[in-house]
Design a protein around this motif. Sequence first.
Motif, PDB file in Angstrom:
ATOM      1  N   GLY A 240       0.772  -1.232   0.000  1.00 19.93           N
ATOM      2  CA  GLY A 240       0.000   0.000   0.000  1.00 19.93           C
ATOM      3  C   GLY A 240       0.800   1.277   0.000  1.00 19.93           C
ATOM      4  O   GLY A 240       0.228   2.374  -0.037  1.00 19.93           O
ATOM      5  N   LEU A 241       2.136   1.162   0.043  1.00 20.93           N
ATOM      6  CA  LEU A 241       2.991   2.346   0.076  1.00 20.93           C
ATOM      7  C   LEU A 241       3.688   2.565  -1.264  1.00 20.93           C
ATOM      8  O   LEU A 241       4.027   1.614  -1.968  1.00 20.93           O
ATOM      9  CB  LEU A 241       4.052   2.221   1.162  1.00 20.93           C
TER      10      LEU A 241
ATOM     11  N   GLU B  50      -2.256   8.181  -2.048  1.00 14.10           N
ATOM     12  CA  GLU B  50      -2.095   9.586  -2.471  1.00 14.10           C
ATOM     13  C   GLU B  50      -1.976  10.555  -1.289  1.00 14.10           C
ATOM     14  O   GLU B  50      -2.069  11.766  -1.474  1.00 14.10           O
ATOM     15  CB  GLU B  50      -3.233  10.013  -3.403  1.00 14.10           C
ATOM     16  N   THR B  51      -1.780  10.025  -0.111  1.00 15.31           N
ATOM     17  CA  THR B  51      -1.562  10.873   1.061  1.00 15.31           C
ATOM     18  C   THR B  51      -0.112  10.742   1.507  1.00 15.31           C
ATOM     19  O   THR B  51       0.385   9.625   1.694  1.00 15.31           O
ATOM     20  CB  THR B  51      -2.489  10.467   2.223  1.00 15.31           C
TER      21      THR B  51
ATOM     22  N   LYS C 102       2.230   4.717  11.709  1.00 17.72           N
ATOM     23  CA  LYS C 102       2.101   5.824  10.760  1.00 17.72           C
ATOM     24  C   LYS C 102       1.788   5.338   9.345  1.00 17.72           C
ATOM     25  O   LYS C 102       1.002   5.951   8.625  1.00 17.72           O
ATOM     26  CB  LYS C 102       3.383   6.655  10.741  1.00 17.72           C
ATOM     27  N   VAL C 103       2.407   4.222   8.931  1.00 18.02           N
ATOM     28  CA  VAL C 103       2.244   3.765   7.545  1.00 18.02           C
ATOM     29  C   VAL C 103       1.155   2.707   7.393  1.00 18.02           C
ATOM     30  O   VAL C 103       0.883   2.242   6.285  1.00 18.02           O
ATOM     31  CB  VAL C 103       3.579   3.220   6.972  1.00 18.02           C
ATOM     32  N   GLY C 104       0.529   2.312   8.503  1.00 17.39           N
ATOM     33  CA  GLY C 104      -0.545   1.336   8.424  1.00 17.39           C
ATOM     34  C   GLY C 104      -0.083  -0.098   8.266  1.00 17.39           C
ATOM     35  O   GLY C 104      -0.773  -0.923   7.650  1.00 17.39           O
ATOM     36  N   TRP C 105       1.063  -0.407   8.827  1.00 14.07           N
ATOM     37  CA  TRP C 105       1.620  -1.760   8.717  1.00 14.07           C
ATOM     38  C   TRP C 105       1.462  -2.549  10.029  1.00 14.07           C
ATOM     39  O   TRP C 105       2.237  -3.436  10.318  1.00 14.07           O
ATOM     40  CB  TRP C 105       3.104  -1.689   8.361  1.00 14.07           C
ATOM     41  N   GLU C 106       0.425  -2.244  10.804  1.00 13.09           N
ATOM     42  CA  GLU C 106       0.256  -2.928  12.091  1.00 13.09           C
ATOM     43  C   GLU C 106       0.118  -4.440  11.936  1.00 13.09           C
ATOM     44  O   GLU C 106       0.545  -5.204  12.802  1.00 13.09           O
ATOM     45  CB  GLU C 106      -0.978  -2.387  12.826  1.00 13.09           C
ATOM     46  N   GLU C 107      -0.476  -4.893  10.821  1.00 13.88           N
ATOM     47  CA  GLU C 107      -0.709  -6.323  10.641  1.00 13.88           C
ATOM     48  C   GLU C 107       0.407  -7.018   9.868  1.00 13.88           C
ATOM     49  O   GLU C 107       0.694  -8.194  10.117  1.00 13.88           O
ATOM     50  CB  GLU C 107      -2.044  -6.551   9.913  1.00 13.88           C
TER      51      GLU C 107
END
Length: 219
Positions: free
Chosen positions: A129-130, A143-144, A198-203
């Motif tokens: 997703g990055l 896009e953020t 911050k990057v949404g990689w918790e999982e």
Amino acid sequence: MINILIVEDEKPISNLIALSLKKAGYHCTCVYDGMEALDMLEGQYPDLILLDIMLPGADGFEILEYVKPLNIPVIFLTAKDALEDRVAGLRLGAEDYIVKPFEIIELLARIEVVLRRYCKLENHISVEGLEIDTDSRTVMRYETKIHLTQKEYDILLLFARNPGKVFYREVIYERVWGGDYTAESRTVDLHVQRMRKKVGWEECLVSVPRIGYRLEVRK
């Protein structure tokens, strides 16, 4: 994966370099003789050669002459510290000249510089997703733009370039901060946790008990 050929006749030094480079995510092949290196180069082409000068069979200068037409970058690793030897090595076409003894963290930094010069390291990475632009050091998710500290970004890049690889806390600390890691320190864990959130990689950036972390790329 980046392939590095290590041509060094002192096996303890060669093995130490190979171990450190593998921990950093590189694939390494070790040879201990100049002629063996030349034989190997007839059939395969590494992305980079770490080359001693004083070798049995064929010396480093002779190997460099053979390698030049192949457009393979070479970094000399040698005990020959005289100015004339350094000048000779660089004039023959070596990308860098490092005198023994040296720190592994410095070697890793110089390797990255040479690989970027030869465009061996990608300047754009898409993972989980990055969208990471390594030239501008920007990170985008849907896009953020995500704002990371320098250390958080360096940790992110380490995992993004090596999905599926387990990184020991000691290795993360050495690559990002330099120096020796102490077992009591929570520095690595705190920075990884903040970056992961911050990057949404918790999982997908998972903890490996008593070892470190691994980025699991989901299909």
